[in-house]
Design an enzyme around this catalytic site. Structure first.
Site, PDB file in Angstrom:
ATOM      1  N   LYS A  70       0.850  -1.187   0.000  1.00 17.63           N
ATOM      2  CA  LYS A  70       0.000   0.000   0.000  1.00 17.63           C
ATOM      3  C   LYS A  70       0.885   1.236   0.000  1.00 17.63           C
ATOM      4  O   LYS A  70       1.840   1.325   0.780  1.00 17.63           O
ATOM      5  CB  LYS A  70      -0.873   0.009   1.271  1.00 17.63           C
ATOM      6  CG  LYS A  70      -1.787   1.221   1.391  1.00 17.63           C
ATOM      7  CD  LYS A  70      -3.081   0.976   0.665  1.00 17.63           C
ATOM      8  CE  LYS A  70      -3.990   2.190   0.683  1.00 17.63           C
ATOM      9  NZ  LYS A  70      -3.539   3.264  -0.228  1.00 17.63           N
ATOM     10  N   LYS A  94       5.046   2.388   8.591  1.00 21.48           N
ATOM     11  CA  LYS A  94       3.816   3.084   8.984  1.00 21.48           C
ATOM     12  C   LYS A  94       2.669   2.100   9.168  1.00 21.48           C
ATOM     13  O   LYS A  94       1.907   2.179  10.146  1.00 21.48           O
ATOM     14  CB  LYS A  94       3.438   4.126   7.926  1.00 21.48           C
ATOM     15  CG  LYS A  94       4.360   5.315   7.856  1.00 21.48           C
ATOM     16  CD  LYS A  94       3.905   6.297   6.770  1.00 21.48           C
ATOM     17  CE  LYS A  94       4.912   7.404   6.551  1.00 21.48           C
ATOM     18  NZ  LYS A  94       4.455   8.379   5.530  1.00 21.48           N
ATOM     19  N   LYS A 106       5.185   2.040  -3.011  1.00 22.01           N
ATOM     20  CA  LYS A 106       5.293   3.453  -3.396  1.00 22.01           C
ATOM     21  C   LYS A 106       5.528   3.526  -4.894  1.00 22.01           C
ATOM     22  O   LYS A 106       6.131   2.639  -5.489  1.00 22.01           O
ATOM     23  CB  LYS A 106       6.449   4.140  -2.669  1.00 22.01           C
ATOM     24  CG  LYS A 106       6.239   5.632  -2.499  1.00 22.01           C
ATOM     25  CD  LYS A 106       5.173   5.917  -1.450  1.00 22.01           C
ATOM     26  CE  LYS A 106       4.951   7.398  -1.241  1.00 22.01           C
ATOM     27  NZ  LYS A 106       4.025   7.667  -0.141  1.00 22.01           N
ATOM     28  N   THR A 190      -3.608  13.018   7.014  1.00 23.96           N
ATOM     29  CA  THR A 190      -2.204  13.088   7.423  1.00 23.96           C
ATOM     30  C   THR A 190      -2.011  14.177   8.462  1.00 23.96           C
ATOM     31  O   THR A 190      -1.340  13.980   9.488  1.00 23.96           O
ATOM     32  CB  THR A 190      -1.298  13.337   6.209  1.00 23.96           C
ATOM     33  OG1 THR A 190      -1.489  12.276   5.253  1.00 23.96           O
ATOM     34  CG2 THR A 190       0.163  13.365   6.614  1.00 23.96           C
ATOM     35  N   ASN A 221       0.114  20.891   1.761  1.00 25.56           N
ATOM     36  CA  ASN A 221      -1.116  20.270   2.241  1.00 25.56           C
ATOM     37  C   ASN A 221      -1.031  19.927   3.731  1.00 25.56           C
ATOM     38  O   ASN A 221      -1.886  20.323   4.532  1.00 25.56           O
ATOM     39  CB  ASN A 221      -1.419  19.010   1.429  1.00 25.56           C
ATOM     40  CG  ASN A 221      -2.762  18.392   1.791  1.00 25.56           C
ATOM     41  OD1 ASN A 221      -3.798  19.028   1.707  1.00 25.56           O
ATOM     42  ND2 ASN A 221      -2.735  17.139   2.233  1.00 25.56           N
ATOM     43  N   SER A 349      -6.712   5.801   4.534  1.00 30.97           N
ATOM     44  CA  SER A 349      -6.762   5.044   3.285  1.00 30.97           C
ATOM     45  C   SER A 349      -7.227   3.613   3.551  1.00 30.97           C
ATOM     46  O   SER A 349      -8.002   3.039   2.770  1.00 30.97           O
ATOM     47  CB  SER A 349      -5.384   5.025   2.608  1.00 30.97           C
ATOM     48  OG  SER A 349      -5.190   6.170   1.820  1.00 30.97           O
TER      49      SER A 349
END
Length: 415
Positions: A70, A94, A106, A190, A221, A349
Site C-alpha cells: 500500500k 507506517k 510506493k 495526514t 497540504n 486510506s
C-alpha cells in the site's frame, strides 16, 4: 541521488538495529533491507502539440508478507528509483505502527504537473496504470495520492484499471472523491494524525495547547492543515514557511489570513506586521513545537545544537538526520518520528479500502474516532518502548513498525 541513497542507507541501519532488538538474524535483515520488487515503466503520452513524450515511472513493493502492499504515487520532476524504494520501506513501517494488514508500496512518475495540461496529466495517469496494471490490485498493491497527485488523478487511474480488467473494484485505489467511494476525512488525514500525536507529546511534556508556541516549516497540504487545526485549537503559530521564505511573529500569526492570501499577496509579511525569515532560521527560533513539514535532511548535525524546540514532530519524510536525532535525544528533546507522525494518511486510506470492500460508509465523527484510537495507541506503544528500553523514539518506532512484517515472514518460513 545521493540524498535519497543516504536515506535508504540510514533506514537500513535503523532497521538492522530494530531487527536485532527483536531477536532476528541476518537472513531476516537481508530479506527486509530492500523491496521484494521494483518495477520501472516507460509511458508514452501524446502531448498537446502533437508530439509523443515518453515518461519514466516506478513502483516499489517492499514486502507483501503481512498483506497487500500500500502506498502513494507521486508526480514530480525529482522522482527517482532510490526515493521510491526508501518511501516504500517507510510505508511498511507506517502500516506496522498503526497495525494495518499491509506492507509498504510506493510509486512515482518523473514529470512536472505544473507544466502540463489536464489532458496531458490524464494521459500520464492512465498510462502509468496501464503499465503497472498486472502488478497492482485490491489484494496485491493498492495505490493512493501523494505529491502532486489528488482525487482527480486517482479517478482517472481507477477508470483505466476498470477498463483494463473489465471490472469496477473501487477498493483498487484510495484517496478517491466521495462520488467514487472515497472516504470522509481522507484529505486532512495526514495532518489530523500529526495533530493527534502532537497532543500526546504535549501531554508528556505537561504543556497545555493554549500555551504551546509552534513553528511549521513547509506550508503545503500537511503543513497548512496542521497549522490551521492547531491554531483553531488555541495554539500560537509563531512561524510558518514555504520554499522561499518564512514569516515570524512571537505573538502568533493570523493563519486564516495566510491561507486565504498565500497565493495572492506578495507583501503578506507587511500586511501581517510579521518578520521575514529563511527556512533555516525558522528551524532555530524559540518555540515549544517544531514541525518540519517540507523536505528531507533539514535538521542535521550542523544545526541540531541550535534547535530550541522541546518537541520535534516530523510531518515530512526524513527531515532529521541520524546524527541530529542522536544529538537532540541526548539533549532531552522529544522527537516524534515521521513514520508515526505521518501515519494518519495510510490509516484513513485503510478505512476507505474497508468501506469499499463492505459497501458501508462511515461518517466524519466515526472516522475521527477510529483514527484517534489508532494514533493514540501507536504513540503510547512507541513512547513506552522508548522509555522502557532507553532508546530514541525513531528506533522505538522502527521496532514496533517492522515487528508485524518480520513475524509474518517467520510464519511463512521465508527467512
Amino acid at each position: 541521488m545521493a540524498e535519497t541513497s543516504n536515506l535508504i542507507q540510514s533506514t537500513q541501519k535503523i532497521l538492522h538495529k530494530a531487527l536485532d532488538m527483536l531477536g532476528y538474524d541476518e537472513g531476516m535483515f537481508d530479506l527486509i533491507k530492500e523491496p521484494s520488487r521494483v518495477l520501472t515503466v516507460r509511458i508514452p503520452v501524446r502531448m498537446d502539440d502533437g508530439s509523443v513524450k515518453v515518461f519514466t515511472g516506478y513502483r516499489a513493493q517492499h514486502s507483501d508478507a503481512a498483506g497487500p502492499t500500500k502506498g502513494g504515487i507521486r508526480f514530480h520532476p525529482d522522482v527517482d528509483r532510490d526515493e521510491v524504494i526508501a518511501l516504500s520501506m517507510w510505508m511498511t513501517l507506517k502500516a506496522g505502527i498503526v497495525n494495518l494488514p499491509y506492507g509498504g508500496g510506493k510509486g512515482g512518475v518523473i514529470c512536472n504537473p505544473k507544466e502540463m495540461s489536464q489532458r496531458e496529466l490524464e494521459g500520464v495517469s492512465r498510462g502509468y496504470i496501464r503499465a503497472i496494471s498486472q502488478f497492482v490490485g485490491p489484494l496485491k498493491d493498492i495505490p493512493a495520492p501523494d505529491v502532486y497527485t489528488n482525487a482527480q488523478v486517482m479517478s482517472w487511474m481507477l477508470d483505466e484499471y476498470s477498463m483494463k480488467h473489465s471490472d469496477n473494484p473501487l477498493e483498487f485505489i484510495t484517496g478517491k472523491p466521495l462520488a467514487l467511494g472515497g472516504s470522509k476525512g481522507r484529505s486532512t488525514a495526514t495532518a489530523m494524525g500529526a495533530v493527534m500525536v502532537i497532543k500526546k507529546a504535549l501531554e508528556k511534556r505537561n504543556i497545555k495547547m493554549e500555551d504551546a508556541r509552534v513553528a511549521v516549516q513547509g506550508f503545503g497540504n500537511a503543513g497548512s492543515f496542521i497549522s490551521k487545526i492547531l491554531h483553531d485549537e488555541g495554539a500560537k503559530i509563531v512561524a510558518v514557511s514555504r520554499s522561499t521564505r518564512g514569516l515570524y511573529d512571537e505573538n502568533g500569526l493570523d493563519i486564516d489570513y495566510i491561507i486565504e492570501n498565500k497565493d495572492k499577496t506578495p507583501d503578506i509579511a507587511e500586511d501581517l506586521g510579521a518578520k521575514v525569515l529563511t527556512n533555516p532560521e525558522l528551524l532555530e527560533i524559540d518555540c515549544d513545537i517544531l514541525v518540519p513539514a517540507a523536505i528531507a535532511n533539514q535538521i542535521t548535525e550542523e544545526n541540531a545544537d541550535r534547535i530550541q524546540a522541546d518537541i520535534i514532530v516530523e510531518a515530512a519524510n526524513g527531515p532529521t538526520t541520524e546524527k541530529a536525532t542522536e544529538m537532540l535525544t541526548e539533549k532531552g528533546k522529544l522527537i516524534v518520528p515521521d513514520v508515526l507522525a505521518s501515519a494518519g494518511g495510510v490509516t484513513v486510506s485503510y478505512f476507505e479500502w474497508v468501506q469499499n470492500k463492505t459497501g458501508y460508509y462511515w461518517e466524519d465523527d466515526e472516522i475521527q474516532e477510529l483514527l484517534e484510537e489508532k494514533m493514540n495507541k501507536s504513540f503510547d506503544e512507541i513512547y513506552d518502548f522508548h522509555e522502557t528500553r532507553q532508546v530514541d523514539m525513531r528506533l522505538a518506532a522502527y521496532v514496533i513498525g517492522i515487528r508485524k512484517t518480520a513475524e509474518a515472514i517467520r510464519y511463512r518460513n521465508w527467512a
